[in-house]
Scaffold this motif. Structure first.
Motif, PDB file in Angstrom:
ATOM      1  N   LEU A 151       1.346  -1.350   0.313  1.00 42.52           N
ATOM      2  CA  LEU A 151       0.111   0.221   0.176  1.00 42.52           C
ATOM      3  C   LEU A 151       1.012   1.390   0.024  1.00 42.52           C
ATOM      4  O   LEU A 151       0.758   2.284  -1.008  1.00 42.52           O
ATOM      5  CB  LEU A 151      -1.070   0.050   1.248  1.00 42.52           C
ATOM      6  N   PHE A 152       1.889   2.054   0.400  1.00 44.55           N
ATOM      7  CA  PHE A 152       3.061   2.457   0.492  1.00 44.55           C
ATOM      8  C   PHE A 152       3.101   2.350  -0.421  1.00 44.55           C
ATOM      9  O   PHE A 152       3.337   3.901  -1.067  1.00 44.55           O
ATOM     10  CB  PHE A 152       3.942   2.034   1.711  1.00 44.55           C
ATOM     11  N   LEU A 155       2.699   1.696  -3.445  1.00 45.52           N
ATOM     12  CA  LEU A 155       1.757   2.188  -4.461  1.00 45.52           C
ATOM     13  C   LEU A 155       1.065   3.233  -4.043  1.00 45.52           C
ATOM     14  O   LEU A 155       1.203   4.097  -4.940  1.00 45.52           O
ATOM     15  CB  LEU A 155       0.899   1.024  -4.307  1.00 45.52           C
ATOM     16  N   LEU A 156       0.727   3.393  -3.337  1.00 48.40           N
ATOM     17  CA  LEU A 156      -0.198   5.220  -2.997  1.00 48.40           C
ATOM     18  C   LEU A 156       0.987   5.877  -2.698  1.00 48.40           C
ATOM     19  O   LEU A 156       1.051   7.291  -3.566  1.00 48.40           O
ATOM     20  CB  LEU A 156      -0.405   4.889  -1.629  1.00 48.40           C
ATOM     21  N   PHE A 157       2.398   5.877  -2.016  1.00 41.33           N
ATOM     22  CA  PHE A 157       3.811   7.088  -1.637  1.00 41.33           C
ATOM     23  C   PHE A 157       3.318   7.870  -3.400  1.00 41.33           C
ATOM     24  O   PHE A 157       3.432   9.571  -2.922  1.00 41.33           O
ATOM     25  CB  PHE A 157       4.301   7.026  -1.000  1.00 41.33           C
ATOM     26  N   PHE A 197       2.038   8.034  -5.627  1.00 39.54           N
ATOM     27  CA  PHE A 197       0.586   9.049  -6.598  1.00 39.54           C
ATOM     28  C   PHE A 197       0.821  10.737  -6.034  1.00 39.54           C
ATOM     29  O   PHE A 197       0.561  11.219  -5.362  1.00 39.54           O
ATOM     30  CB  PHE A 197      -0.779   8.031  -6.248  1.00 39.54           C
ATOM     31  N   ILE A 198       0.287  10.176  -4.665  1.00 43.11           N
ATOM     32  CA  ILE A 198       0.396  11.436  -3.319  1.00 43.11           C
ATOM     33  C   ILE A 198       1.435  12.320  -3.460  1.00 43.11           C
ATOM     34  O   ILE A 198       1.257  13.676  -3.666  1.00 43.11           O
ATOM     35  CB  ILE A 198       0.917  10.892  -1.830  1.00 43.11           C
ATOM     36  N   TYR A 223       7.234   0.596  -7.516  1.00 40.04           N
ATOM     37  CA  TYR A 223       7.241  -0.149  -8.393  1.00 40.04           C
ATOM     38  C   TYR A 223       7.737  -1.387  -8.564  1.00 40.04           C
ATOM     39  O   TYR A 223       7.403  -2.632  -8.242  1.00 40.04           O
ATOM     40  CB  TYR A 223       6.420   0.216  -9.696  1.00 40.04           C
TER      41      TYR A 223
END
Length: 163
Positions: free
Chosen positions: A22-23, A25-27, A29-30, A50
């Motif tokens: 989750l980290f 994948l999401l970081f 984009f954030i 990735y």
């Protein structure tokens, strides 16, 4: 030739994998929404994070095969071969204590690489570890779904090869 499935991830490894994925994948984009914008850094972090997920997943053993003369550990990068006649001892490891990761993956999809200096790990479940010590002193740690069957199969193959 007998095939063994790799053990399913234990609870701690599964939790760590979910949090890390989750980290990772999401970081990236954030980071596109941070001020001041650093698009190059955001894209670079996206590629790196990735890449970490894909490379780590590639180390997960898909199956472990015991042939007449070898143990084959298959992952996305190829096959790791352990000759049965080079095995000094094999034992089930119950202890899950402190292990020092020297070089490798420590929790994302499992534990792969060098631990405790020279031990080579292909472990997805720390509660189902099998320790294979070679005559040269090299140590492999594996985690088949059925450790007892795996150990017995190796002992049977080794004893039939020496008879």
């Amino acid at each position: 030739m007998k095939e063994f499935q790799t053990a399913k991830m234990d609870g701690r490894t599964r939790t760590m994998t979910i949090i890390l994925v989750l980290f990772l994948l999401l970081f990236p984009f954030i980071s596109f929404f941070f001020e001041p914008r650093r698009t190059v850094i955001s894209i670079f972090s996206l590629v790196i994070m990735y890449g970490v997920i894909l490379i780590s997943y590639g180390f997960v053993p898909k199956k472990i095969t015991i042939t007449e003369s070898q143990i084959l550990i298959k992952n996305l990068y190829g096959k790791i071969r352990i000759n049965l006649n080079e095995i000094y001892s094999i034992s089930k490891v119950k202890k899950t204590g402190f292990n020092l990761r020297t070089f490798g993956v420590g929790g994302l999809f499992g534990y792969f690489g060098y631990f405790n200096g020279k031990d080579i790990w292909y472990v997805t479940n720390i509660h189902k570890k099998i320790k294979i010590t070679l005559k040269s002193g090299k140590v492999y740690m594996l985690s088949p779904e059925n450790p007892d069957d795996f150990s017995n199969e190796i002992q049977t193959r080794k004893s039939s090869a020496t008879s």
